[in-house]
Design a protein around this motif. Structure first.
Motif, PDB file in Angstrom:
ATOM      1  N   ASN A  73      40.140  -9.863 -14.492  1.00 54.90           N
ATOM      2  CA  ASN A  73      40.413  -9.121 -15.736  1.00 54.90           C
ATOM      3  C   ASN A  73      39.610  -7.813 -15.734  1.00 54.90           C
ATOM      4  OD1 ASN A  73      37.763  -9.581 -16.717  1.00 54.90           O
ATOM      5  ND2 ASN A  73      38.369 -11.493 -17.684  1.00 54.90           N
ATOM      6  N   ASP A  74      39.784  -6.995 -16.780  1.00 56.46           N
ATOM      7  CA  ASP A  74      39.150  -5.672 -16.788  1.00 56.46           C
ATOM      8  C   ASP A  74      37.630  -5.735 -16.679  1.00 56.46           C
ATOM      9  OD1 ASP A  74      41.422  -4.109 -16.837  1.00 56.46           O
ATOM     10  OD2 ASP A  74      41.569  -4.115 -19.028  1.00 56.46           O
ATOM     11  N   THR A  75      37.033  -6.687 -17.369  1.00 54.97           N
ATOM     12  CA  THR A  75      35.570  -6.787 -17.336  1.00 54.97           C
ATOM     13  C   THR A  75      35.087  -7.124 -15.925  1.00 54.97           C
ATOM     14  OG1 THR A  75      35.611  -7.479 -19.649  1.00 54.97           O
ATOM     15  CG2 THR A  75      33.593  -7.905 -18.438  1.00 54.97           C
ATOM     16  N   LEU A  94      37.886   3.486 -23.489  1.00 49.54           N
ATOM     17  CA  LEU A  94      37.145   2.693 -24.466  1.00 49.54           C
ATOM     18  C   LEU A  94      36.488   1.470 -23.844  1.00 49.54           C
ATOM     19  CD1 LEU A  94      39.402   4.301 -26.122  1.00 49.54           C
ATOM     20  CD2 LEU A  94      38.740   2.768 -27.956  1.00 49.54           C
ATOM     21  N   ILE A  95      37.183   0.845 -22.894  1.00 50.67           N
ATOM     22  CA  ILE A  95      36.579  -0.309 -22.201  1.00 50.67           C
ATOM     23  C   ILE A  95      35.469   0.194 -21.274  1.00 50.67           C
ATOM     24  CG2 ILE A  95      36.983  -2.342 -20.764  1.00 50.67           C
ATOM     25  CD1 ILE A  95      39.853  -2.392 -21.710  1.00 50.67           C
ATOM     26  N   LEU A  96      35.698   1.347 -20.678  1.00 53.18           N
ATOM     27  CA  LEU A  96      34.653   1.972 -19.872  1.00 53.18           C
ATOM     28  C   LEU A  96      33.420   2.247 -20.739  1.00 53.18           C
ATOM     29  CD1 LEU A  96      33.844   3.156 -17.121  1.00 53.18           C
ATOM     30  CD2 LEU A  96      34.974   5.291 -17.795  1.00 53.18           C
ATOM     31  N   LEU A 172      43.137 -10.199 -35.098  1.00 54.23           N
ATOM     32  CA  LEU A 172      43.785  -9.241 -34.220  1.00 54.23           C
ATOM     33  C   LEU A 172      43.013  -9.124 -32.920  1.00 54.23           C
ATOM     34  CD1 LEU A 172      46.243  -7.528 -35.119  1.00 54.23           C
ATOM     35  CD2 LEU A 172      44.647  -5.637 -35.436  1.00 54.23           C
ATOM     36  N   ARG A 173      43.736  -9.270 -31.816  1.00 55.98           N
ATOM     37  CA  ARG A 173      43.080  -9.052 -30.528  1.00 55.98           C
ATOM     38  C   ARG A 173      42.843  -7.563 -30.334  1.00 55.98           C
ATOM     39  NH1 ARG A 173      44.669  -5.712 -25.854  1.00 55.98           N
ATOM     40  NH2 ARG A 173      43.048  -6.240 -24.367  1.00 55.98           N
ATOM     41  N   VAL A 174      41.630  -7.199 -29.919  1.00 52.09           N
ATOM     42  CA  VAL A 174      41.366  -5.833 -29.464  1.00 52.09           C
ATOM     43  C   VAL A 174      40.740  -5.918 -28.072  1.00 52.09           C
ATOM     44  CG1 VAL A 174      41.099  -4.811 -31.769  1.00 52.09           C
ATOM     45  CG2 VAL A 174      39.082  -5.731 -30.592  1.00 52.09           C
ATOM     46  N   GLN A 211      48.076  -8.057 -32.023  1.00 54.93           N
ATOM     47  CA  GLN A 211      47.400  -7.197 -31.050  1.00 54.93           C
ATOM     48  C   GLN A 211      47.955  -5.796 -31.275  1.00 54.93           C
ATOM     49  OE1 GLN A 211      48.770  -5.687 -27.802  1.00 54.93           O
ATOM     50  NE2 GLN A 211      50.650  -5.727 -29.024  1.00 54.93           N
ATOM     51  N   GLU A 212      47.388  -4.828 -30.567  1.00 51.01           N
ATOM     52  CA  GLU A 212      47.905  -3.456 -30.669  1.00 51.01           C
ATOM     53  C   GLU A 212      47.974  -2.846 -29.277  1.00 51.01           C
ATOM     54  OE1 GLU A 212      44.402  -2.567 -29.551  1.00 51.01           O
ATOM     55  OE2 GLU A 212      45.091  -0.720 -30.510  1.00 51.01           O
ATOM     56  N   ASN A 213      49.105  -2.232 -28.967  1.00 52.95           N
ATOM     57  CA  ASN A 213      49.345  -1.608 -27.665  1.00 52.95           C
ATOM     58  C   ASN A 213      50.532  -0.651 -27.768  1.00 52.95           C
ATOM     59  OD1 ASN A 213      48.103  -1.878 -24.944  1.00 52.95           O
ATOM     60  ND2 ASN A 213      47.996  -4.046 -25.483  1.00 52.95           N
ATOM     61  N   PRO A 214      50.643   0.277 -26.818  1.00 51.34           N
ATOM     62  CA  PRO A 214      51.827   1.140 -26.800  1.00 51.34           C
ATOM     63  C   PRO A 214      53.099   0.365 -26.422  1.00 51.34           C
ATOM     64  CG  PRO A 214      49.993   2.168 -25.640  1.00 51.34           C
ATOM     65  CD  PRO A 214      49.630   0.725 -25.856  1.00 51.34           C
ATOM     66  N   TRP A 237      45.469   7.246 -29.628  1.00 51.60           N
ATOM     67  CA  TRP A 237      45.998   7.512 -28.288  1.00 51.60           C
ATOM     68  C   TRP A 237      45.052   6.873 -27.278  1.00 51.60           C
ATOM     69  CZ3 TRP A 237      43.543   9.873 -24.177  1.00 51.60           C
ATOM     70  CH2 TRP A 237      44.316   9.941 -23.011  1.00 51.60           C
ATOM     71  N   ASP A 238      45.616   6.325 -26.214  1.00 50.41           N
ATOM     72  CA  ASP A 238      44.786   5.703 -25.171  1.00 50.41           C
ATOM     73  C   ASP A 238      45.296   6.112 -23.788  1.00 50.41           C
ATOM     74  OD1 ASP A 238      42.775   4.020 -24.144  1.00 50.41           O
ATOM     75  OD2 ASP A 238      44.076   2.248 -24.186  1.00 50.41           O
ATOM     76  N   GLY A 239      44.386   6.230 -22.857  1.00 49.67           N
ATOM     77  CA  GLY A 239      44.741   6.580 -21.475  1.00 49.67           C
ATOM     78  C   GLY A 239      44.034   5.670 -20.496  1.00 49.67           C
TER      79      GLY A 239
HETATM   80  O1  X2X Z   1      43.942  -4.030 -22.880  1.00 52.24           O
HETATM   81  C1  X2X Z   1      44.857  -3.359 -23.376  1.00 52.24           C
HETATM   82  O2  X2X Z   1      45.329  -3.574 -24.478  1.00 52.24           O
HETATM   83  C2  X2X Z   1      45.421  -2.209 -22.577  1.00 52.24           C
HETATM   84  C3  X2X Z   1      46.329  -2.735 -21.506  1.00 52.24           C
HETATM   85  O3  X2X Z   1      46.132  -1.348 -23.415  1.00 52.24           O
HETATM   86  C4  X2X Z   1      44.265  -1.458 -22.019  1.00 52.24           C
HETATM   87  O4  X2X Z   1      44.089  -1.390 -20.840  1.00 52.24           O
HETATM   88  C5  X2X Z   1      43.334  -0.844 -22.970  1.00 52.24           C
END
Ligand code: X2X
Length: 334
Positions: A73-75, A94-96, A172-174, A211-214, A237-239
């Motif tokens: 996973n990202d972490t 933001l995770i960075l 809500l998942r963030v 949850q929230e996502n594009p 906005w997220d990148g």
């Molecule tokens: O984890 C999320 O929601 C995602 C896929 O949008 C990101 O990478 C921040």
């Protein structure tokens, strides 16, 4: 290089496993990991880029793409790219922020009014400021052109979110990031930090309501299968910063560094266009899949963040100079 090729080939011959692959073994095998489905533009463009890098380097680089959290996973993957076990990784600023807090500044709620502001800031002084912080504070660096994720929308299985009060108490998942948690606390929701790798199952088992996502992610990760409502909040906005482990990258000769850099930035520009087109066009398709859509009044949500002290708190955390850089592109935020 010649010696290495010969030794690989003769080792293969000695074990009776002679193959053309042994002769064609790349000099540098580079692993790129990400958290998105293989069908998302990020991975389609990364695959195309990997092929270009192989051709332009005349086979010296084998650029391997690992989509969908295959390497963790990202972490976990952030840990691996810091250590050099993974060479490249795309990650939300933001995770960075769990490693380089200053990187979160591009995720301030309702900051960028449109993509013109986004790219002016991220390809301009705000992005340069963040990349400098990443470089100074970590073992990784970010390539110049940030890749796109898009404007984020809220989905859930309980009720449409029409006004900020509808978020009250909602589980809500963030993504794991202090700014994300802070923002949804400011909305009086009950945010839970969960890596994207676990989001589908967390929604399916109702560990969280939403949850929230594009849109491109809601669609390619099939989140519509486990959600009923999609509220167009465009709250952030997220990148994805395209990150490289410094030592891995510095191991490449200059000509190969140039090939990788140019291709990452070029693919990023194409990926931006793909993501925007997808995010703009997917509502119709997902309506057909049963997701109920509603529009919202951005100003009401923004006012809620303002009155909860969200902007004042993060202005203080980031500092006057970075905040002024942000507002240079967005206009006054609070
Ligand atoms: O984890 C999320 O929601 C995602 C896929 O949008 C990101 O990478 C921040």
């Amino acid at each position: 290089r010649f010696l290495k090729t010969v030794s690989v080939a003769s080792a293969a011959a000695a074990t009776g496993m002679m193959s053309t692959k042994a002769f064609a073994a790349a000099e540098f095998t580079l692993k790129y990991a990400n958290n998105l489905p293989a069908t998302h533009p990020m991975n389609l463009r990364a695959k195309e880029m990997a092929a270009k890098i192989a051709t332009e380097s005349k086979g010296r680089i084998d650029f391997q793409v690992y989509p969908n959290n295959q390497l963790g996973n990202d972490t976990d993957t952030l840990g691996q790219v810091r250590a050099g076990a993974v060479d490249f990784f795309t990650l939300s600023p933001l995770i960075l922020g769990t490693l380089v807090p200053a990187a979160q500044i591009s995720g301030v709620g309702f900051a960028f009014k449109d993509y013109n502001q986004v790219w002016a800031a991220m390809d301009g002084e705000l992005g340069a400021h963040v990349r400098k912080q990443i470089d100074a504070k970590s073992t990784v660096f970010a390539f110049e052109k940030i890749w796109d994720n898009g404007y984020r929308q809220i989905t859930n299985s309980t009720r449409p979110i029409n006004k900020p009060e509808d978020l009250k108490g909602m589980k809500l998942r963030v993504p794991p990031s202090p700014l994300w948690t802070s923002m949804f606390r400011a909305f009086d929701a009950a945010p839970a930090s969960i890596n994207f790798a676990e989001v589908y199952s967390a929604l399916q088992t109702k560990i969280v309501e939403g949850q929230e996502n594009p849109m491109a992610i809601i669609s390619t990760a099939k989140l519509y299968e486990v959600q009923k409502f999609c509220s167009m909040t465009n709250h952030m906005w997220d990148g994805f910063w395209f990150l490289a482990n410094k030592k891995s990258f510095e191991r490449l000769p200059k000509d190969l560094q140039e090939i990788v850099t140019r291709n990452v930035n070029e693919a990023g520009m194409k990926q931006r266009a793909d993501v925007k087109a997808l995010n703009d066009s997917l509502a119709t398709e997902m309506k057909g899949k049963g997701l109920a859509f509603n529009d919202t009044d951005n100003e009401a949500f923004r006012a809620k963040l303002r009155s909860a002290g969200f902007y004042a708190e993060w202005h203080k955390k980031f500092g006057d100079e970075p905040w002024a850089l942000l507002e240079k592109y967005t206009g006054k935020l609070a």
